[in-house]
Design a protein around this motif. Structure first.
Motif, PDB file in Angstrom:
ATOM      1  N   ARG A   2       0.828  -1.204   0.000  1.00 14.34           N
ATOM      2  CA  ARG A   2       0.000   0.000   0.000  1.00 14.34           C
ATOM      3  C   ARG A   2       0.864   1.256   0.000  1.00 14.34           C
ATOM      4  N   SER A   3       1.837   1.290   0.890  1.00 13.35           N
ATOM      5  CA  SER A   3       2.661   2.480   1.080  1.00 13.35           C
ATOM      6  C   SER A   3       4.116   2.144   0.823  1.00 13.35           C
ATOM      7  N   GLY A 207      -5.246  16.812   1.720  1.00 13.81           N
ATOM      8  CA  GLY A 207      -5.115  16.695   0.273  1.00 13.81           C
ATOM      9  C   GLY A 207      -4.585  15.329  -0.127  1.00 13.81           C
ATOM     10  N   LEU A 208      -3.661  14.806   0.654  1.00 13.00           N
ATOM     11  CA  LEU A 208      -3.143  13.462   0.383  1.00 13.00           C
ATOM     12  C   LEU A 208      -4.244  12.423   0.492  1.00 13.00           C
ATOM     13  N   ALA A 209      -5.052  12.520   1.534  1.00  6.41           N
ATOM     14  CA  ALA A 209      -6.144  11.550   1.715  1.00  6.41           C
ATOM     15  C   ALA A 209      -7.110  11.599   0.537  1.00  6.41           C
ATOM     16  N   ARG A 210      -7.417  12.805   0.081  1.00  6.01           N
ATOM     17  CA  ARG A 210      -8.315  12.944  -1.073  1.00  6.01           C
ATOM     18  C   ARG A 210      -7.690  12.322  -2.315  1.00  6.01           C
ATOM     19  N   GLU A 211      -6.395  12.553  -2.521  1.00  7.73           N
ATOM     20  CA  GLU A 211      -5.714  11.974  -3.682  1.00  7.73           C
ATOM     21  C   GLU A 211      -5.664  10.457  -3.593  1.00  7.73           C
ATOM     22  N   CYS A 212      -5.476   9.939  -2.384  1.00  6.65           N
ATOM     23  CA  CYS A 212      -5.476   8.482  -2.203  1.00  6.65           C
ATOM     24  C   CYS A 212      -6.844   7.881  -2.538  1.00  6.65           C
ATOM     25  N   ARG A 213      -7.895   8.531  -2.073  1.00 10.13           N
ATOM     26  CA  ARG A 213      -9.241   8.017  -2.366  1.00 10.13           C
ATOM     27  C   ARG A 213      -9.504   7.977  -3.864  1.00 10.13           C
ATOM     28  N   GLU A 214      -9.080   9.023  -4.551  1.00  9.37           N
ATOM     29  CA  GLU A 214      -9.275   9.063  -6.000  1.00  9.37           C
ATOM     30  C   GLU A 214      -8.449   7.981  -6.682  1.00  9.37           C
ATOM     31  N   THR A 221      -3.405   0.470  -6.354  1.00  4.19           N
ATOM     32  CA  THR A 221      -3.400  -0.366  -5.158  1.00  4.19           C
ATOM     33  C   THR A 221      -2.508   0.181  -4.050  1.00  4.19           C
ATOM     34  N   GLY A 222      -1.760   1.243  -4.319  1.00  2.00           N
ATOM     35  CA  GLY A 222      -0.882   1.820  -3.312  1.00  2.00           C
ATOM     36  C   GLY A 222      -0.363   3.158  -3.792  1.00  2.00           C
ATOM     37  N   LYS A 223       0.474   3.779  -2.940  1.00  2.00           N
ATOM     38  CA  LYS A 223       0.980   5.113  -3.266  1.00  2.00           C
ATOM     39  C   LYS A 223       2.348   5.289  -2.619  1.00  2.00           C
ATOM     40  N   MET A 224       3.208   6.031  -3.296  1.00  5.30           N
ATOM     41  CA  MET A 224       4.521   6.334  -2.758  1.00  5.30           C
ATOM     42  C   MET A 224       4.442   7.529  -1.814  1.00  5.30           C
ATOM     43  N   ALA A 225       5.365   7.541  -0.835  1.00  4.09           N
ATOM     44  CA  ALA A 225       5.409   8.607   0.161  1.00  4.09           C
ATOM     45  C   ALA A 225       6.820   9.166   0.239  1.00  4.09           C
ATOM     46  N   ILE A 226       6.904  10.448   0.590  1.00  2.83           N
ATOM     47  CA  ILE A 226       8.215  11.080   0.766  1.00  2.83           C
ATOM     48  C   ILE A 226       8.464  11.486   2.209  1.00  2.83           C
ATOM     49  N   HIS A 227       7.469  11.260   3.085  1.00  2.00           N
ATOM     50  CA  HIS A 227       7.615  11.638   4.494  1.00  2.00           C
ATOM     51  C   HIS A 227       6.869  10.610   5.342  1.00  2.00           C
ATOM     52  N   PRO A 228       7.423  10.221   6.503  1.00  2.00           N
ATOM     53  CA  PRO A 228       6.746   9.224   7.335  1.00  2.00           C
ATOM     54  C   PRO A 228       5.332   9.606   7.740  1.00  2.00           C
ATOM     55  N   ALA A 237      -6.109   4.575   3.518  1.00  2.00           N
ATOM     56  CA  ALA A 237      -6.873   4.713   2.277  1.00  2.00           C
ATOM     57  C   ALA A 237      -6.888   3.435   1.460  1.00  2.00           C
ATOM     58  N   PHE A 238      -5.771   2.701   1.482  1.00  2.00           N
ATOM     59  CA  PHE A 238      -5.669   1.527   0.622  1.00  2.00           C
ATOM     60  C   PHE A 238      -5.909   0.213   1.360  1.00  2.00           C
ATOM     61  N   THR A 239      -6.375   0.286   2.590  1.00  2.00           N
ATOM     62  CA  THR A 239      -6.751  -0.913   3.329  1.00  2.00           C
ATOM     63  C   THR A 239      -8.248  -1.121   3.205  1.00  2.00           C
ATOM     64  N   PRO A 240      -8.698  -2.231   2.640  1.00  2.00           N
ATOM     65  CA  PRO A 240     -10.144  -2.468   2.526  1.00  2.00           C
ATOM     66  C   PRO A 240     -10.802  -2.510   3.902  1.00  2.00           C
ATOM     67  N   SER A 241     -11.996  -1.948   4.000  1.00  2.00           N
ATOM     68  CA  SER A 241     -12.737  -1.971   5.256  1.00  2.00           C
ATOM     69  C   SER A 241     -13.291  -3.369   5.507  1.00  2.00           C
ATOM     70  N   GLN A 242     -13.695  -3.617   6.742  1.00  2.00           N
ATOM     71  CA  GLN A 242     -14.283  -4.917   7.062  1.00  2.00           C
ATOM     72  C   GLN A 242     -15.552  -5.165   6.251  1.00  2.00           C
TER      73      GLN A 242
END
Length: 289
Positions: A2-3, A207-214, A221-228, A237-242
């Motif tokens: 995911r990350s 803004g990141l959360a919105r971009e992840c949802r889109e 299926t995942g997204k790269m990050a530049i900061h912890p 965002a990329f973990t399916p809910s129950q």
């Protein structure tokens, strides 16, 4: 995955700290975040980190972003880190299947020299960093069995195009939306995971959360990050809910109970084979309990 968190390869402190970030994969960077004069030190630090952590029972996937194949630096990068057995190599400035195949051949040699299993090292290319690379996206399918996914990049593409910016108030501008969408299609054609690019505004977590949802909506299926700090947002965002997992299991079970049928009814809806495939893909991303 995911990350995927970028970590400068020349900072042992940041490498150690990244282990606690919660990222599914760390990308030990030998390319853009490392000054030319620091490349040798970064190679040594990355190799030492890999050697120290690869045997840990619970650890993220460990990838190394080498320098591009045409820089004259990639062979030194590989010679330094491959004996330590990274899980994969991120290939920047990749121009289609030819570059992936060329890297695969080099990895086979290094695996043999380091007594690593043949084919163990995966390849994750950044596939849209030049206009030439965008036109070569269709050649990635079948390029190498090592291909585990692909991601796209907007910053280097901006420079290649001479664009003044790659975003406006509405999001990505047209050339970069095109590159994003073509990368998503190329990943689907190659049957590998599509990973969304970074969001450089690392303090803008909304803004990141919105971009992840889109991105997830569209099939990434995942997204790269530049900061912890970005990692928990991406993971959520990329973990399916129950509820989504339960729904997917119900779809799979319904088709299993009616072998040979093309359509089943689930919760008042008629579903066909594409819905089954979507459910199976979602369940494949669920970590075992």
């Amino acid at each position: 995955m995911r990350s995927l968190l970028f970590v400068p390869g020349d900072s042992p402190r940041k490498l150690d700290k990244a282990l606690d970030s919660g990222a599914d994969a760390l990308i030990l960077d030998l390319e853009d975040s490392v000054a030319p004069s620091e490349k040798p030190a970064a190679r040594a630090a990355a190799a030492a980190f890999l050697a120290r952590t690869r045997g840990a029972a619970a650890r993220p996937q460990l990838y190394v972003r080498i320098n591009a194949l045409d820089t004259g630096l990639a062979d030194d990068d590989l010679a330094a880190v491959m004996p330590a057995g990274p899980d994969g190599i991120m290939l920047p400035k990749a121009v289609g299947g030819a570059d992936v195949a060329a890297l695969g051949a080099r990895l086979a040699v290094h695996e043999a020299q380091a007594d690593l299993p043949d084919g163990a090292t995966r390849i994750l290319p950044i596939a849209t960093e030049t206009a030439q690379a965008v036109f070569a996206l269709g050649t990635l399918a079948g390029a190498s069995p090592r291909l585990v996914g692909l991601t796209w990049g907007a910053e280097d593409l901006s420079a290649d195009l001479g664009a003044e910016t790659n975003r406006d108030e509405a999001g990505w501008t047209a050339p970069f939306r095109l590159a994003r969408n073509l990368a998503l299609l190329a990943a689907a054609a190659a049957e590998v995971d599509p990973i969304d690019t970074i969001n450089a505004a690392f303090r803008d977590l909304d803004g990141l959360a919105r971009e992840c949802r889109e991105a997830r909506r569209d099939g990434f299926t995942g997204k790269m990050a530049i900061h912890p700090a970005q990692v928990p947002v991406i993971n959520a965002a990329f973990t399916p809910s129950q509820a989504e997992i339960a729904r997917a299991r119900a779809v799979v079970a319904a088709f299993a109970q009616a072998p040979g049928t093309g359509v089943v009814g689930v919760e008042g809806q008629m579903l066909d084979r594409p819905h089954l495939r979507r459910a199976e893909r979602l369940l494949a991303r669920v970590k075992p309990a």
